[in-house]
Design an enzyme around this catalytic site. Structure first.
Site, PDB file in Angstrom:
ATOM      1  N   GLY A 160       0.833  -1.205   0.000  1.00  0.00           N
ATOM      2  CA  GLY A 160       0.000   0.000   0.000  1.00  0.00           C
ATOM      3  C   GLY A 160       0.859   1.243   0.000  1.00  0.00           C
ATOM      4  O   GLY A 160       2.052   1.182  -0.320  1.00  0.00           O
ATOM      5  N   ASN A 161       0.275   2.374   0.330  1.00  0.00           N
ATOM      6  CA  ASN A 161       1.054   3.611   0.412  1.00  0.00           C
ATOM      7  C   ASN A 161       0.413   4.548   1.432  1.00  0.00           C
ATOM      8  O   ASN A 161      -0.627   4.234   2.003  1.00  0.00           O
ATOM      9  CB  ASN A 161       1.191   4.268  -0.968  1.00  0.00           C
ATOM     10  CG  ASN A 161      -0.159   4.582  -1.579  1.00  0.00           C
ATOM     11  OD1 ASN A 161      -0.893   5.405  -1.073  1.00  0.00           O
ATOM     12  ND2 ASN A 161      -0.501   3.874  -2.667  1.00  0.00           N
ATOM     13  N   TYR A 162       1.035   5.707   1.640  1.00  0.00           N
ATOM     14  CA  TYR A 162       0.621   6.601   2.722  1.00  0.00           C
ATOM     15  C   TYR A 162      -0.556   7.513   2.394  1.00  0.00           C
ATOM     16  O   TYR A 162      -0.888   8.379   3.184  1.00  0.00           O
ATOM     17  CB  TYR A 162       1.802   7.493   3.130  1.00  0.00           C
ATOM     18  CG  TYR A 162       2.943   6.762   3.787  1.00  0.00           C
ATOM     19  CD1 TYR A 162       2.713   5.987   4.920  1.00  0.00           C
ATOM     20  CD2 TYR A 162       4.242   6.863   3.299  1.00  0.00           C
ATOM     21  CE1 TYR A 162       3.749   5.318   5.542  1.00  0.00           C
ATOM     22  CE2 TYR A 162       5.284   6.201   3.914  1.00  0.00           C
ATOM     23  CZ  TYR A 162       5.042   5.432   5.038  1.00  0.00           C
ATOM     24  OH  TYR A 162       6.061   4.787   5.652  1.00  0.00           O
ATOM     25  N   ALA A 203      -3.941   7.330  -5.158  1.00  0.00           N
ATOM     26  CA  ALA A 203      -2.549   6.894  -5.251  1.00  0.00           C
ATOM     27  C   ALA A 203      -2.587   5.385  -5.501  1.00  0.00           C
ATOM     28  O   ALA A 203      -2.583   4.582  -4.562  1.00  0.00           O
ATOM     29  CB  ALA A 203      -1.811   7.221  -3.965  1.00  0.00           C
TER      30      ALA A 203
END
Ligand code: CTP
Length: 398
Positions: free
Chosen positions: A208-210, A276
């Site tokens: 995943g990402n922030y 994102a």
């Protein structure tokens, strides 16, 4: 703008409660219907008689009227309201709202309210500056409530600092602006993607990402407040839309996001690709948790995810406008322009991670917009909601 609007005016126990009478009068004069809800402590500062005389309605404070046994339904009130304004909001009420301590009529009404909630804090400067208060206000903000910042000046304690409730005239103006809204997107449909995508590795792990989704949700809110029909396709985030008209489609992976977007985009006028999206996903999903056996770390083979913006860009009809984002750390301009072209977008919003206050997780953003017809506009650091308005102001000119 306020004519016929239903407003709940929540009053809590602070010196500034005397100013609530002026605020109430402004609402009534503008033609709003106002139901006052007081906390028990508020009655020490201003009498219910004054407020019911001004509002033309009995003030609600208890769950029951003692002599008749009549139950006051916070649920009905919550549904009735077009807006709830809590002015003044003490540190204690702010804390109760942030943590769901529903021990009075005001907090239960807040928890039942479907309408936007405006909170005007009022307290002594040290209480306002305390990290507990900041954190609670931050929580309220993250739930979509609007905080009407207190002013700096002389406080009831005779100390000077920030904590004085904003003047009734200014609170009134905030509500007026809210109800005035703009409807330049009326009759238009907009698809917004937001948040990260999660690409499953095994039952307990993902790539995943922030991304927190704040920017995409702000765009969805702004578009909806300007009359658009909004479909918000969102990866896993902690926020929920405030505007009831926003249709939220929750997804997890890039593939699910693509499927939802492909189903919606054909009937849309605009698409804003704010998510994102993870560029890669594990080639295989392990049905059981991968164990830490042996010394060799496991190899996770990745496959490319679909490019959602590009897929929609290639399929878009005449008249459909598509905007993308480019979050860059270097060669910002070149990268943004390359994305604009390769994804067949009509505009791209560049934010550079080099700018303080821009990018993931912050409440602010600093953007430059490039349009396919060659315009370039750099904007100052602003709140994400204001940035959303700039993006929409540009997309409607395309
Ligand atoms: N995007 C998308 N689907 C993807 C990747 C990106 O829809 N699989 C969209 C994003 O929502 C954004 C734009 O494309 O609007 C650019 O995203 P970004 O991650 O900056 O670009 P990438 O094309 O992934 O390029 P890179 O990661 O190499 O910078």
């Amino acid at each position: 703008m306020l004519k016929g609007k239903h407003i709940i005016l929540g009053i809590t126990g602070g010196i500034a409660a005397y100013k609530s009478a002026s605020l109430l009068r402004l609402f009534i004069k503008a033609g709003a219907e106002v139901q006052v809800v007081m906390t028990p402590a508020a009655k020490e500062f201003i009498t219910p008689v004054t407020l019911s005389a001004l509002s033309g309605k009995p003030v609600v404070s208890e769950f029951f009227t003692a002599n008749t046994g009549e139950w006051h339904s916070h649920v009905d009130l919550g549904l009735w309201a077009d807006a709830m304004v809590i002015a003044p909001a003490t540190a204690s009420t702010i804390a109760k709202m942030a943590h769901g301590v529903a021990d009075n009529m005001l907090v239960t009404t807040y928890l039942s309210a479907k309408a936007p909630v405006f909170v005007a804090p009022a307290m002594d400067l040290d209480m306002f500056a305390h990290p507990t208060t900041s954190r609670n206000l931050e929580l309220l903000r993250s739930y979509g409530n609007r905080i009407i910042e207190p002013a700096a000046g002389e406080l009831a304690s005779h100390l000077i600092g920030k904590g004085r409730m904003e003047e009734p005239e200014n609170i009134f103006k905030v509500l007026e602006a809210f109800f005035a809204g703009r409807d330049d997107l009326k009759g238009k449909k907009m698809l917004v993607t937001a948040g990260p995508t999660y690409e499953k590795i095994d039952p307990v792990r993902f790539i995943g990402n922030y991304s927190t989704g704040k920017m995409g949700y702000a765009i969805a809110e702004e578009a909806a407040s300007r009359g658009a029909e909004v479909v918000l396709v969102s990866g896993p985030v902690d926020i929920t839309p405030v505007n009831k008209s926003i249709r939220l489609v929750k997804v997890e992976s890039a593939r699910e996001m693509l499927a939802a977007c492909e189903a919606e985009f054909p009937t849309c006028d605009y698409g804003v690709m704010c998510a994102a999206v993870a560029d890669y996903a594990p080639a295989e999903y392990a049905e059981s948790k991968i164990k830490r056996a042996g010394n060799e770390p496991p190899m996770i083979h990745l496959v490319k995810n679909p490019d959602i913006a590009r897929t929609l860009g290639m399929k878009k009809r005449d008249g459909q406008k598509l905007a993308g984002f480019a979050l860059e750390t270097d060669h910002e301009l070149d990268n943004a322009m390359a994305k604009l072209r390769s994804k067949n977008l009509d505009m791209i919003v560049l934010n550079s991670l080099r700018d303080k206050g821009a990018g993931f997780g912050t409440d602010t953003n600093k953007i430059t917009i490039f349009t396919a017809d060659g315009r370039e506009t750099a904007f100052a650091l602003k709140s994400k909601r204001e940035v959303a308005a700039d993006i929409i102001d540009t997309i409607i000119t395309l």
